[in-house]
Design an enzyme around this catalytic site. Structure first.
Site, PDB file in Angstrom:
ATOM      1  N   PHE A  22       0.869  -1.189   0.000  1.00  9.74           N
ATOM      2  CA  PHE A  22       0.000   0.000   0.000  1.00  9.74           C
ATOM      3  C   PHE A  22       0.910   1.245   0.000  1.00  9.74           C
ATOM      4  O   PHE A  22       1.866   1.318   0.762  1.00  9.74           O
ATOM      5  CB  PHE A  22      -0.863  -0.018   1.272  1.00  9.74           C
ATOM      6  CG  PHE A  22      -2.150   0.737   1.174  1.00  9.74           C
ATOM      7  CD1 PHE A  22      -3.351   0.077   0.980  1.00  9.74           C
ATOM      8  CD2 PHE A  22      -2.168   2.124   1.292  1.00  9.74           C
ATOM      9  CE1 PHE A  22      -4.558   0.765   0.911  1.00  9.74           C
ATOM     10  CE2 PHE A  22      -3.353   2.826   1.213  1.00  9.74           C
ATOM     11  CZ  PHE A  22      -4.560   2.142   1.020  1.00  9.74           C
ATOM     12  N   ALA A  56      -0.004  -2.027   5.693  1.00 10.15           N
ATOM     13  CA  ALA A  56       0.682  -1.915   6.981  1.00 10.15           C
ATOM     14  C   ALA A  56       0.001  -2.747   8.064  1.00 10.15           C
ATOM     15  O   ALA A  56       0.661  -3.261   8.973  1.00 10.15           O
ATOM     16  CB  ALA A  56       0.756  -0.452   7.402  1.00 10.15           C
ATOM     17  N   PHE A  57      -1.305  -2.880   7.964  1.00  7.23           N
ATOM     18  CA  PHE A  57      -2.035  -3.655   8.971  1.00  7.23           C
ATOM     19  C   PHE A  57      -1.539  -5.104   9.025  1.00  7.23           C
ATOM     20  O   PHE A  57      -1.580  -5.734  10.091  1.00  7.23           O
ATOM     21  CB  PHE A  57      -3.538  -3.625   8.635  1.00  7.23           C
ATOM     22  CG  PHE A  57      -4.410  -4.172   9.725  1.00  7.23           C
ATOM     23  CD1 PHE A  57      -4.780  -3.381  10.811  1.00  7.23           C
ATOM     24  CD2 PHE A  57      -4.871  -5.481   9.687  1.00  7.23           C
ATOM     25  CE1 PHE A  57      -5.583  -3.882  11.825  1.00  7.23           C
ATOM     26  CE2 PHE A  57      -5.675  -5.989  10.690  1.00  7.23           C
ATOM     27  CZ  PHE A  57      -6.041  -5.193  11.765  1.00  7.23           C
ATOM     28  N   VAL A  81       1.693   4.909   6.054  1.00  9.98           N
ATOM     29  CA  VAL A  81       0.281   5.107   6.389  1.00  9.98           C
ATOM     30  C   VAL A  81       0.011   6.604   6.299  1.00  9.98           C
ATOM     31  O   VAL A  81       0.612   7.404   7.025  1.00  9.98           O
ATOM     32  CB  VAL A  81      -0.053   4.559   7.793  1.00  9.98           C
ATOM     33  CG1 VAL A  81      -1.565   4.586   8.005  1.00  9.98           C
ATOM     34  CG2 VAL A  81       0.473   3.134   7.968  1.00  9.98           C
ATOM     35  N   ILE A  82      -0.843   6.953   5.359  1.00 15.88           N
ATOM     36  CA  ILE A  82      -1.086   8.368   5.070  1.00 15.88           C
ATOM     37  C   ILE A  82      -2.548   8.687   5.369  1.00 15.88           C
ATOM     38  O   ILE A  82      -3.457   7.971   4.907  1.00 15.88           O
ATOM     39  CB  ILE A  82      -0.733   8.678   3.602  1.00 15.88           C
ATOM     40  CG1 ILE A  82       0.742   8.314   3.331  1.00 15.88           C
ATOM     41  CG2 ILE A  82      -0.990  10.159   3.287  1.00 15.88           C
ATOM     42  CD1 ILE A  82       1.169   8.381   1.878  1.00 15.88           C
ATOM     43  N   THR A  86     -11.065   9.332   6.434  1.00 17.05           N
ATOM     44  CA  THR A  86     -11.788   8.488   7.395  1.00 17.05           C
ATOM     45  C   THR A  86     -10.878   8.130   8.562  1.00 17.05           C
ATOM     46  O   THR A  86      -9.708   8.518   8.591  1.00 17.05           O
ATOM     47  CB  THR A  86     -12.250   7.175   6.724  1.00 17.05           C
ATOM     48  OG1 THR A  86     -11.085   6.412   6.410  1.00 17.05           O
ATOM     49  CG2 THR A  86     -13.038   7.444   5.453  1.00 17.05           C
ATOM     50  N   HIS A  88      -9.721   5.295   9.147  1.00 14.88           N
ATOM     51  CA  HIS A  88      -8.913   4.127   8.788  1.00 14.88           C
ATOM     52  C   HIS A  88      -7.449   4.336   9.177  1.00 14.88           C
ATOM     53  O   HIS A  88      -6.803   3.431   9.701  1.00 14.88           O
ATOM     54  CB  HIS A  88      -9.031   3.887   7.281  1.00 14.88           C
ATOM     55  CG  HIS A  88      -8.834   2.462   6.889  1.00 14.88           C
ATOM     56  ND1 HIS A  88      -9.751   1.478   7.165  1.00 14.88           N
ATOM     57  CD2 HIS A  88      -7.824   1.843   6.240  1.00 14.88           C
ATOM     58  CE1 HIS A  88      -9.308   0.331   6.713  1.00 14.88           C
ATOM     59  NE2 HIS A  88      -8.140   0.517   6.153  1.00 14.88           N
ATOM     60  N   ARG A 127       9.998  11.990   3.873  1.00 14.72           N
ATOM     61  CA  ARG A 127      10.649  10.982   4.715  1.00 14.72           C
ATOM     62  C   ARG A 127      11.152   9.784   3.911  1.00 14.72           C
ATOM     63  O   ARG A 127      11.654   8.816   4.477  1.00 14.72           O
ATOM     64  CB  ARG A 127       9.668  10.516   5.805  1.00 14.72           C
ATOM     65  CG  ARG A 127       9.484  11.566   6.883  1.00 14.72           C
ATOM     66  CD  ARG A 127       8.188  11.455   7.647  1.00 14.72           C
ATOM     67  NE  ARG A 127       8.086  12.518   8.636  1.00 14.72           N
ATOM     68  CZ  ARG A 127       7.816  13.795   8.352  1.00 14.72           C
ATOM     69  NH1 ARG A 127       7.613  14.177   7.109  1.00 14.72           N
ATOM     70  NH2 ARG A 127       7.768  14.699   9.308  1.00 14.72           N
TER      71      ARG A 127
HETATM   72  N1  INI Z   1      -2.433   0.496   4.466  1.00 14.77           N
HETATM   73  C1  INI Z   1      -1.256   1.152   4.430  1.00 14.77           C
HETATM   74  O1  INI Z   1      -0.195   0.517   4.426  1.00 14.77           O
HETATM   75  N2  INI Z   1      -1.244   2.521   4.398  1.00 14.77           N
HETATM   76  C2  INI Z   1      -2.397   3.251   4.424  1.00 14.77           C
HETATM   77  O2  INI Z   1      -2.302   4.503   4.366  1.00 14.77           O
HETATM   78  C3  INI Z   1      -3.633   2.585   4.482  1.00 14.77           C
HETATM   79  N3  INI Z   1      -4.860   3.341   4.517  1.00 14.77           N
HETATM   80  O3  INI Z   1      -4.832   4.543   4.801  1.00 14.77           O
HETATM   81  O4  INI Z   1      -5.932   2.789   4.250  1.00 14.77           O
HETATM   82  C4  INI Z   1      -3.631   1.165   4.492  1.00 14.77           C
HETATM   83  N4  INI Z   1      -4.772   0.456   4.524  1.00 14.77           N
HETATM   84  C5  INI Z   1      -4.836  -0.959   4.231  1.00 14.77           C
HETATM   85  C6  INI Z   1      -4.559  -1.818   5.455  1.00 14.77           C
HETATM   86  O5  INI Z   1      -3.201  -1.735   5.837  1.00 14.77           O
HETATM   87  C7  INI Z   1      -4.881  -3.294   5.184  1.00 14.77           C
HETATM   88  O6  INI Z   1      -4.051  -3.774   4.160  1.00 14.77           O
HETATM   89  C8  INI Z   1      -6.335  -3.521   4.793  1.00 14.77           C
HETATM   90  O7  INI Z   1      -7.216  -2.897   5.693  1.00 14.77           O
HETATM   91  C9  INI Z   1      -6.641  -5.053   4.751  1.00 14.77           C
HETATM   92  O8  INI Z   1      -6.448  -5.639   6.049  1.00 14.77           O
END
Ligand code: INI
Length: 155
Positions: A22, A56-57, A81-82, A86, A88, A127
């Site tokens: 992502f 990132a999750f 993660v930006i 929302t 999220h 960064r």
């Molecule tokens: N994942 C990221 O790595 N960066 C983000 O900015 C981000 N946003 O903002 O949504 C993001 N979302 C996806 C998340 O990490 C999971 O892959 C997804 O929810 C599936 O579990």
């Protein structure tokens, strides 16, 4: 007083990078920075493995699996993660930070937090090798230092 501190020598060690796809245009720059730090501090390129995960999750789960293999001196987690419109962002950034810390403590292995969390894309770009350095490079340096300190503590 006996002082302990990690040397910045990567030669002879083995590291892994767990990187999230992502915002890949930022994360790929963090990977470049990390690889640069490792190689310039003596790591053989064959001793660096890269694991791509979706976002990132997902980093903590795969960081734990990778660290648990027991073959790495450290694992560097890279992501971006930006903030969006929302909540999220908050959920993802909180979980990835907490998850990485948990894995590191559980496995007693350096699992380094190299995830940039920013309000804007511009701040993330800063960064990732421009104005504010490269957080991937910094994360790799932390991994090298931590791995060497850990060697000293284990004896
Ligand atoms: N994942 C990221 O790595 N960066 C983000 O900015 C981000 N946003 O903002 O949504 C993001 N979302 C996806 C998340 O990490 C999971 O892959 C997804 O929810 C599936 O579990």
């Amino acid at each position: 007083m006996k002082k302990y501190e990690g040397k910045l020598i990567a030669k002879g060690k083995k590291f892994a990078i767990v990187a999230s796809r992502f915002n890949e245009f930022i994360v790929s720059k963090l990977i470049e920075g990390a690889e640069d730090a490792f190689v310039r501090h003596g790591l053989d390129k064959d001793d660096l493995d890269l694991y791509w995960v979706p976002g990132a999750f997902e980093i903590p789960l795969f960081a734990e699996m990778v660290a648990d293999k027991g073959i790495y001196d450290g694992v560097v987690c890279l992501g971006a993660v930006i903030r969006g419109d929302t909540s999220h962002y908050e959920l993802v950034s909180t979980e990835v930070a907490k998850g990485i810390a948990t894995v590191s403590l559980k496995l007693k292995t350096p699992v380094i937090f190299g995830v940039v969390t920013t309000d804007t894309i511009d701040q993330a770009v800063q960064r990732a090798g421009t104005k504010a350095g490269n957080k991937g490079f910094d994360a790799a340096m932390s991994a090298i230092e931590s791995a060497n300190l850990m060697d000293q503590i284990k004896g």
